[in-house]
Enzyme design. Structure first.
Site: not given
Ligand code: DGY
Length: 322
Positions: A240, A269, A287
């Site tokens: 993240r 983002e 992402h």
């Molecule tokens: C998640 O599943 O948390 C991812 O960041 C999406 O790809």
């Protein structure tokens, strides 16, 4: 025939997932696939029994408190759940489900892509080629950081961290990690556990962030922690964005303290801090960690398995708990 439970789908999901969702539920779809604000989610939640959402939808306390009483489950199309206020949902008795396991391999693959892309200057060299500016091969051009034999530090040795470690072993990297507790998984016997982040950092020629975002990990990578890395380290983030303080990373990329960074995620983002864009030692992706056909289908089916179990009156297979 009993009436089907009514589900608000905040997005369009992959076609096979939408087919199953539409077959088994009475669905309020988001035909245009635009981002839904909290107000629109509330408006569309009237009389719905459950919500299928994704990480772009922040279900904070205010939104969860305001949801109609009919909403009993929120199934997120993600493994990460930092966008959901767990305490607020627990207070309302709303069940939360996520999609662990199925995106481990795809996300670990992207971590290696970021690692290699950053270390080996994939962005700069490919851009120069695409712009027709590459004149000839020379011995001192596009030189990057050697990967093989280097130390890779992994912050967060859960499923994805472990998958990154296994892949990196294929590049003859020496694995170090910091995690709440040591792991004893097959194939990772030689990985070196560090009890604290401070112990880990000086051992990281490469640092891969694979922990979740929480109050404890927000901006964990900042001026002070970056300082503890060896000079010229490479940073990789596929977890993240908010785990990294952008300002600190940009400063370190400019000074060379961090030689290069590979980011698949970034804070705020989809808006990338504009200063990143001037840096040719940044390899950045939008992402896409879980973005394979197979993985996205599997994530959707996991969401649906959660919904199906819930509405059949059973415990859901992938619950998120406080
Ligand atoms: C998640 O599943 O948390 C991812 O960041 C999406 O790809």
């Amino acid at each position: 025939m009993p009436t089907k439970p009514r589900i608000l789908a905040t997005h369009q999901f992959p076609p096979a997932v939408m087919d199953r969702l539409l077959k088994d539920y009475d669905v309020i779809t988001n035909e245009t696939n635009e981002h839904l604000s909290a107000d629109v989610i509330l408006e569309r939640s009237k009389n719905v029994d459950g919500i299928m959402c994704s990480p772009g939808n922040a279900f904070d306390q205010a939104l969860i408190d305001a949801l109609p009483a009919s909403v009993k489950i929120i199934a997120t199309f993600s493994v990460g759940y930092d966008h959901l206020d767990l305490a607020a949902a627990a207070k309302r008795g709303i069940v939360l489900g996520n999609t662990p396991d199925v995106l481990t391999a795809a996300t670990a693959d992207i971590a290696l892509l970021c690692l290699l892309g950053a270390a080996r200057k994939a962005h700069t060299s490919a851009t120069i080629l695409r712009e027709g500016k590459w004149s000839r091969w020379t011995a001192n051009q596009f030189l990057g950081v050697h990967v093989s034999g280097k130390r890779l530090g992994i912050l967060g040795m859960g499923r994805i961290g472990q998958a990154v470690a296994r892949r990196a072993k294929g590049f003859d990297m020496e694995i170090h990690y910091h995690n709440r507790r040591p792991v004893s998984e097959p194939g990772l016997e030689e990985a070196i556990f560090h009890e604290s982040l401070d112990d880990l950092l000086p051992n990281c020629d490469f640092l891969s962030i694979n922990c979740g975002l929480s109050d404890e990990t927000q901006h964990l990578i900042n001026d002070a922690t970056i300082e503890k890395l060896p000079d010229g380290a490479v940073l990789v983030n596929t977890a993240r964005g908010a785990i990294v303080d952008d300002i600190a990373l940009i400063k370190a990329l400019k000074s060379g303290k961090i030689a290069a960074a590979g980011l698949d995620v970034f804070e705020n983002e989809p808006t990338l801090n504009p200063e990143y864009l001037d840096l040719d030692n940044l390899f950045v992706l939008p992402h896409i960690g879980s973005a394979t056909f197979e993985t996205r289908d599997a994530m959707g089916f996991k969401c649906l398995d959660n919904l199906d179990a819930f509405f059949a009156g059973n415990p859901i297979p992938s619950p998120i708990t406080l």
